[in-house]
Design a protein around this motif. Structure first.
Motif, short mmCIF file in Angstrom:
data_model
loop_
_atom_site.label_atom_id
_atom_site.label_comp_id
_atom_site.label_asym_id
_atom_site.label_seq_id
_atom_site.Cartn_x
_atom_site.Cartn_y
_atom_site.Cartn_z
N ARG A 223 0.83 -1.21 0.00
CA ARG A 223 0.00 0.00 0.00
C ARG A 223 0.86 1.26 0.00
NH1 ARG A 223 -5.45 0.09 1.37
NH2 ARG A 223 -5.14 2.11 2.36
N PHE B 36 2.37 1.93 -3.31
CA PHE B 36 1.34 2.35 -4.24
C PHE B 36 0.78 3.74 -3.90
CE2 PHE B 36 -2.96 1.91 -6.27
CZ PHE B 36 -2.49 1.73 -7.57
N ALA C 89 -0.99 4.54 -1.28
CA ALA C 89 -2.26 4.53 -0.56
C ALA C 89 -2.07 4.92 0.90
CB ALA C 89 -2.91 3.15 -0.66
N PRO D 156 -2.19 6.97 -5.10
CA PRO D 156 -2.29 5.89 -6.09
C PRO D 156 -2.17 6.42 -7.52
CG PRO D 156 -3.93 5.56 -4.39
CD PRO D 156 -3.27 6.88 -4.10
N LYS D 157 -2.68 7.64 -7.73
CA LYS D 157 -2.60 8.21 -9.06
C LYS D 157 -1.14 8.38 -9.51
CE LYS D 157 -5.00 11.81 -11.53
NZ LYS D 157 -5.63 13.10 -11.38
N MET E 59 0.24 5.04 -10.37
CA MET E 59 -0.24 4.56 -11.66
C MET E 59 0.44 5.27 -12.82
SD MET E 59 -4.21 4.20 -10.61
CE MET E 59 -4.84 4.15 -12.27
N PHE F 213 -1.74 -2.34 -8.63
CA PHE F 213 -1.84 -2.98 -7.31
C PHE F 213 -3.13 -3.78 -7.22
CE2 PHE F 213 -2.70 -2.11 -2.55
CZ PHE F 213 -2.18 -3.35 -2.20
N GLN G 100 -11.98 -3.88 -2.02
CA GLN G 100 -11.05 -2.86 -2.50
C GLN G 100 -10.77 -2.93 -4.00
OE1 GLN G 100 -7.63 -3.49 0.02
NE2 GLN G 100 -8.57 -2.26 1.63
N ILE H 31 -12.36 1.24 -14.76
CA ILE H 31 -12.35 2.37 -13.81
C ILE H 31 -10.95 2.95 -13.55
CG2 ILE H 31 -14.54 2.03 -12.59
CD1 ILE H 31 -13.03 0.65 -10.40
N ALA H 32 -9.92 2.16 -13.78
CA ALA H 32 -8.60 2.72 -13.56
C ALA H 32 -8.04 3.38 -14.82
CB ALA H 32 -7.65 1.63 -13.07
N TRP I 93 -6.25 -3.71 -14.39
CA TRP I 93 -4.86 -3.23 -14.36
C TRP I 93 -4.14 -3.42 -15.68
CZ3 TRP I 93 -4.16 0.28 -11.13
CH2 TRP I 93 -4.83 0.26 -9.89
#
Lengths: 339, 497, 334
Positions: free
Chosen positions: B299, B302, B304, B324-325, B328, B334, B342, B356-357, B411
């Motif tokens: 986390r 990433f 988070a 997280p952005k 990415m 992740f 999650q 969604i990502a 992902w």
């Protein structure tokens, strides 16, 4: 190899469900069906119902609630709520009223100011929720509901303001042919929101945040920004509804929109939005607002006595949502049965 | 001996699917009966019929020799059938005693009056003691570990005179010690003459605890065998209906440049001085016990959670990850361990979830290209073999393995180059596991880097090029594939030298 | 971020401090008055009268307030005018009255939002030896010292008679009323209905519009659908009448008589512009003024009448200029 074959066989078992049957359409458009049934019943009950003039009446009478509801829908999609819309409407229009009637500001400018104030108050709702980390939008917007109402009373010294220029009246009271301008505005706004929610990344994020906040965060979605945007748009739409109201009655008054928050929530829920967030559509919400307007109109036309009207409206809200619950259960059953 | 439960020709048909096809099954009193099969094999439909959630279309159910009608959960309770699920049904905020007697509270005088809390505490304490558990019954269940909460549910089952206890994936979220405790309790139940249907993907456990095992596939019962007559490999073969070349289809690809390196990563109170690296074309395994801090490290990398100190390098360049952005944008993906909580928006469609990502990426100008998005979804479904292959299918209704594939697709669509996968095969069936491993293989073939956190040692051993072991927030060992064994990993994971 | 939190918390603390200071100041002052206060000694005690209205935020109540304050100035007594934020806030009004009872005011002058709901509070006042006078809306409570007002029923009759005088026997009329359960609206509607029916008019519908201008407009739009030949509409307040009038105007109908109730500034403007036909005016100024005058008499131990009429008039295009001038004077404009 055999693995692949096995899977393909499995896949075929599901193919049948992809076809769109009449049944699936009925379940998809449950609230529309309800609206149609209500209209058919009223057509038989009153000869005055199905006339062009009356339909345009309903279009006008539903406009304010529709405009507010589409903003409310966004908050409900994120599993939130905005209790302040009625007060935000009152404050933004009252300030506009003071500006136009007392100070003689250009009406176009004043309308823009009205919308900006609505958006700003909504923005504050969003900031209170995300930055001050208030536990639920119920709290932040309940606070705003009282603050904005109080300020509206202060700026107007508690008196209604009337005598608006033609430009402002046009939005709420004007016609293009037989069609009220307010209803055309509703259609434009709903098309824009439909595009926003379904065809832009930010729109999809609203559904994601409401459906699963944690997953959204971990998918790189800026949750705080999304929430602030949602409440800003909700406040903005409340003030747009306020513009129509002001134009319609040619007055801004500090006690305007007292129950509008609940009417808007009812429209969203009747239209199939879920308090759990993540589900609900713009068009469903429009239908929800129409159902409420048609109902009130019909009860007036039929001359139903005042006390019974109150009972009827309450009963229809519960019935409409219950029908939706049944529809969802049926839908769920149909889906689990394929697995 | 007269069987406690006997099914004769039980079938259940849903439109388009034969969920259960002519099932014959006997469960003896005091028997631990394993029930295995891939997801979708019909196990849960069978359980739902036994607990009254569904009604069978054909066939008969006999309990203690008499024909039984199970029309709802109350009937099941009346016949002495209770089920404990993977997701616990304890109510947080209520005490242990209240949970044990939930819905059947003991009152002070007969049916009316105030609760007799003392009596409830005493009785629940006795029940738990009988299971070898010394738990303070005044405590809020939320304060108990998952293993102990499960014991509370078993105590509840005992309090209603259960004769058949159905345990559905009871160990999937337990630690090693808790699993041992649970298996001991199952033996205790057996000695009291209670029949147990034990459903698990962990075949080793099935081998250890069960007397007989029934294998199901595609809604049919394949066979019932005494446990002595079968091996894990044979069970797998029966379950998937084909010969598994290998449980772990590990491939070797050329290992490239370093993809990611962390140095002295510290988050006070959770992990300290974590340093490791992963190269392109490499899968590194991170082993350790539950609570060792592995997920927390993931986390933090990433974005988070915040870190207190330490550095992260991607392709040898120091990076600053705040959200997280950011991660990415640097090409990190992740896959969380809790895919429902999650990973997925459960009430939305496959089409929605796989994008969604990456929606931002798929906008041309302001608007999304819906056609292209649908196309990508179709490709995802095809490539990852997502079943049912329907874009608008709701994620909640998918099986665990297919849900996991949807998360993976999400992902893949971000074009990430570094994949952190946390318990990638938890709670999914053998066939789907192999599919997940093959997806990881494809990733490293393309030169991506994979960090795999797993609590299943065979998986760590089977798939990793290198293994890091964590214990209490620190890395205690780094072992390469050739030298890694169950023993040396366990030793490092438990803090031994 | 942190800065915002800091500023906000500072603001909250300051507000709380300010409120508590004001509160303290008031309290000490009151304690002094109550110290001097003995029930038998009327002469030395400074007279302090609380006027509790249904709300403070409409023109109607503001005029009542103006009347009360003018009376206070003339008589040299202390008068505090209070009211909740909305006429529907019955609980709010009750709380305000309870606070005044605790403050031991010399007399309570109340316009009860919900007469039957207020009786329990009146009883409390009576127990505390505080005389209660009712204004605007009567209540069925035997210990009241006086009712000062026109009687809404009588006002309704005036409006009804006015409409009847303009129409023929058998003409259709509709009534738009305020929230159900509000006695004021019940009385106004009943009075108007009786007067119109006695004159041979046909009351074809009574529909609610919750005293709201927008809703009054919607209801009138709908009523015009069912009864296109309606000749007049009586509304139990001006807000609804202004909405109804707008609906009539937009429907392009002419000659429909529209009568409101209250004689509010907006209504006067509309009458002047030749839109609204008329409004029943209850002289809210007199209600406030006479109410305080009567209360002062009671506090001084003098006798008063059990019924004090404040007069009702019909404002139409003919007398609107005079009414406007009076109103401006009262509200201190121009």
């Amino acid at each position: 190899m055999s693995n692949l074959e096995l899977k393909n066989v499995k896949a075929e078992r599901f193919q049948t469900t992809d076809k769109k049957s009449v049944k699936s359409y009925i379940s998809k458009f449950g609230s529309l069906l309800g609206l149609l049934l209500l209209c058919i019943a009223l057509t038989f009950a009153s000869s005055h119902f199905l006339t062009l003039k009356n339909i345009m009446n309903i279009a006008r009478q539903s406009a304010i609630n529709s405009l507010i509801s589409v903003g409310m829908l966004l908050t409900i999609l994120t599993a939130g709520i905005d209790l302040s819309v009625g007060s935000v409407l009152a404050l933004s229009t009252c300030i506009m009223g003071v500006a136009v009637v007392k100070w003689g500001i250009n009406p176009i400018l004043a309308m823009l100011m009205c919308i900006a104030i609505g958006a700003f108050l909504g923005f504050l709702n969003g900031v209170m929720l995300t930055k001050l980390k208030l536990p639920h939008p119920f709290i932040s917007t309940l606070g705003m509901k009282n603050i904005a109402r109080g300020l509206a009373l202060i700026v107007t010294a508690a008196s209604p303001i009337s005598g608006f220029p033609k430009a402002i009246q046009y939005i709420g009271a004007g016609f293009i042919g037989p069609v009220p301008v307010s209803f055309i505005l509703v259609i434009i706004v709903f098309v824009l929101f439909s595009i926003f929610l379904n065809r832009t990344a930010q729109g999809r994020y609203i559904y994601a945040v409401g459906g699963n906040l944690e997953a959204s965060k971990l998918s790189g979605i800026n949750v705080e920004k999304t929430l602030i945007l949602v409440y800003t748009l909700c406040g903005l739409m409340a003030s747009v509804g306020g513009l129509v109201l002001t134009g319609r009655v040619n007055a801004a008054f500090p006690l305007a929109g007292l129950d509008y928050d609940l009417d808007a929530i009812a429209a969203c829920i009747i239209g199939g939005a879920s308090f759990m967030g993540g589900s609900g559509t713009v068009w469903g919400t429009l239908i929800g607002a129409m159902i409420m307007a048609v109902l009130r109109n019909g009860l007036n036309l039929l001359g139903v006595s005042a006390d019974l009207q109150t009972v009827a409206i309450g009963a229809v809200i519960i019935a409409a949502v219950y029908v939706d619950v049944l529809r969802r259960q049926a839908e769920k059953k149909a889906k689990t049965q394929t697995v | 001996m007269q069987p406690f439960l006997e099914l004769k020709g039980v079938s259940k048909v849903f439109p388009g699917v034969r969920a259960l096809d002519n099932i014959n099954l006997e469960i003896l009193p005091g028997e631990v009966h394993g029930l295995v099969g891939e997801n979708g094999a019909g196990k849960s439909t069978l359980i739902k019929i036994l607990t009254g959630a569904y009604k069978n279309d054909a066939g008969k159910i006999y309990i203690e020799g008499k024909e039984a009608q199970i029309n709802g959960p109350r009937d099941a309770m009346k016949y002495g059938i209770t089920a404990i699920y993977q997701e616990l049904n304890t109510i947080k905020g209520l005490s242990v005693a209240e949970n044990v007697f939930l819905g059947r509270e003991i009152k002070q005088n007969g049916d009316r009056g105030l609760l007799n809390i003392k009596e409830m505490r005493k009785k629940s304490h006795e029940l738990l003691k009988g299971l070898g558990q010394d738990i303070d019954t005044k405590q809020d269940v939320a304060l108990l570990g998952i293993g102990q909460q499960q014991m509370v549910e078993i105590a509840k089952a005992l309090s209603i005179k259960t004769k058949l206890l159905i345990m559905d994936e009871p160990t999937s979220s337990l630690t090693g010690r808790e699993v041992k405790e649970l298996l001991r309790t199952v033996r205790e139940l057996k000695s009291r003459g209670i029949a147990v249907i034990y459903i698990s993907h962990r075949l080793e456990e099935v081998m250890e605890i069960c007397d007989r095992v029934t294998v199901m596939r595609d809604g049919m019962k394949i066979t019932t065998l005494p446990i002595e007559k079968v091996t894990v490999d044979e069970l797998i073969k029966l379950m998937v209906g084909r010969n598994l070349e290998q449980q772990f289809p590990k491939i070797k690809v050329e290992i490239g440049e370093e993809a990611l390196r962390v140095e002295n990563l510290t988050r006070k109170g959770t992990f300290e001085n974590i340093s490791f690296n992963v190269k392109k074309g490499e899968i590194i395994g991170i082993a350790g016990l539950v609570g060792a801090g592995r997920t927390e490290v993931a986390r933090a990398i990433f974005g988070a959670d915040e870190i207190d100190s330490g550095e992260i390098y991607i392709e040898n360049k120091k990076v600053n990850i705040k959200s997280p952005k950011d991660a990415m944008n640097l090409g990190i993906a992740f896959l969380t361990e809790d895919r429902k909580g999650q990973g997925l928006v459960l009430d939305n469609t496959i089409d929605f979830n796989v994008h969604i990502a990456s929606y931002k990426k798929s906008s041309n100008g302001l608007l999304l290209n819906l056609k292209k998005l649908k196309e990508t979804t179709r490709e995802n479904i095809k490539k990852l073999n997502i079943n049912p292959p329907i874009e608008n299918f709701v994620a909640r209704q998918l099986s665990g393995g297919n849900q996991q594939k949807v998360v993976i697709a999400k992902w893949l669509n971000t074009n990430a180059r570094i994949f952190i996968v946390d318990e990638p095969t938890r709670g999914i069936d053998v066939g789907a596991k192999v599919e997940v491993y093959n997806i990881l293989n494809n990733l490293i073939k393309d030169g991506a880097a994979v960090i795999m956190i797993s609590s299943e040692l065979p998986e760590i051993l089977g798939m990793s090029d290198r293994v890091y072991v964590m214990h209490e927030g620190r890395i205690t060992a780094e072992i390469d594939r050739a030298h890694a064994t169950q023993e040396n990993i366990m030793l490092a994971a438990t803090g031994g030298n | 971020m942190k800065k915002v939190t800091k500023i906000l918390s500072l603001m909250v603390i300051l507000t709380m401090l300010a409120v508590s200071f004001i509160g303290c100041g008031k309290k000490t002052a009151e304690q002094q008055t109550s110290n001097n206060n003995t029930a038998s000694n009327n002469e030395t005690k400074p007279i302090k009268i609380a006027v509790v209205l249904k709300a403070l935020n409409s023109d109607y109540w503001k005029i009542v307030q103006a009347g009360a304050m003018d009376a206070a100035k003339q008589l040299g007594v202390e008068v505090e005018v209070l009211g909740p934020n909305a006429e529907t806030d019955i609980a709010g009004q009750t709380s305000i009255m309870e606070d005044q009872i605790i403050k031991k005011v010399s007399a309570l002058v109340v316009a009860p939002s919900q007469p039957s709901a207020a009786i329990a509070t009146f009883d409390k006042a009576a127990e505390a030896n505080i005389p209660v006078l009712l204004i605007d809306t009567n209540a069925n409570w035997d210990k009241k010292l006086s009712f000062i007002g026109t009687g809404n029923y009588a006002g309704g009759e005036v409006g009804g008679k006015f409409i009847a005088s303009k129409l023929q026997k058998g003409d259709k009329v509709v009534i738009i009323r305020g929230a159900l359960g509000d006695g004021t609206h019940d009385e106004r509607v009943n009075g108007a209905k009786k007067a119109m029916e006695d004159a041979g008019l046909q009351v074809v519908a009574v529909q609610p519009a919750n005293s709201d201008r927008n809703m009054g407009m919607s209801v009138m739009e709908n009523l015009l659908q069912t009864y296109p030949d309606v000749k007049a509409v009586f509304c139990s307040n001006d807000e609804m009448a202004l909405g109804a009038q707008r609906a009539i105007m937009q429907a392009g109908k002419k000659g429909i008589i529209t009568v409101g109730f209250d004689g509010s500034p907006d209504a006067l403007k509309s009458i002047k512009a030749g839109e609204l036909t008329g409004s029943v005016a209850q002289s809210p100024y007199n209600i406030g003024k006479f109410g305080v005058e009567a209360a002062v008499k009671v506090a001084k131990g003098e006798k008063i009448d059990a019924r004090i009429d404040t007069g009702t008039s019909m404002i139409t295009a003919e007398n609107v200029d005079q009414a406007q001038a009076d109103l401006d004077k009262i509200l201190g404009k121009k």
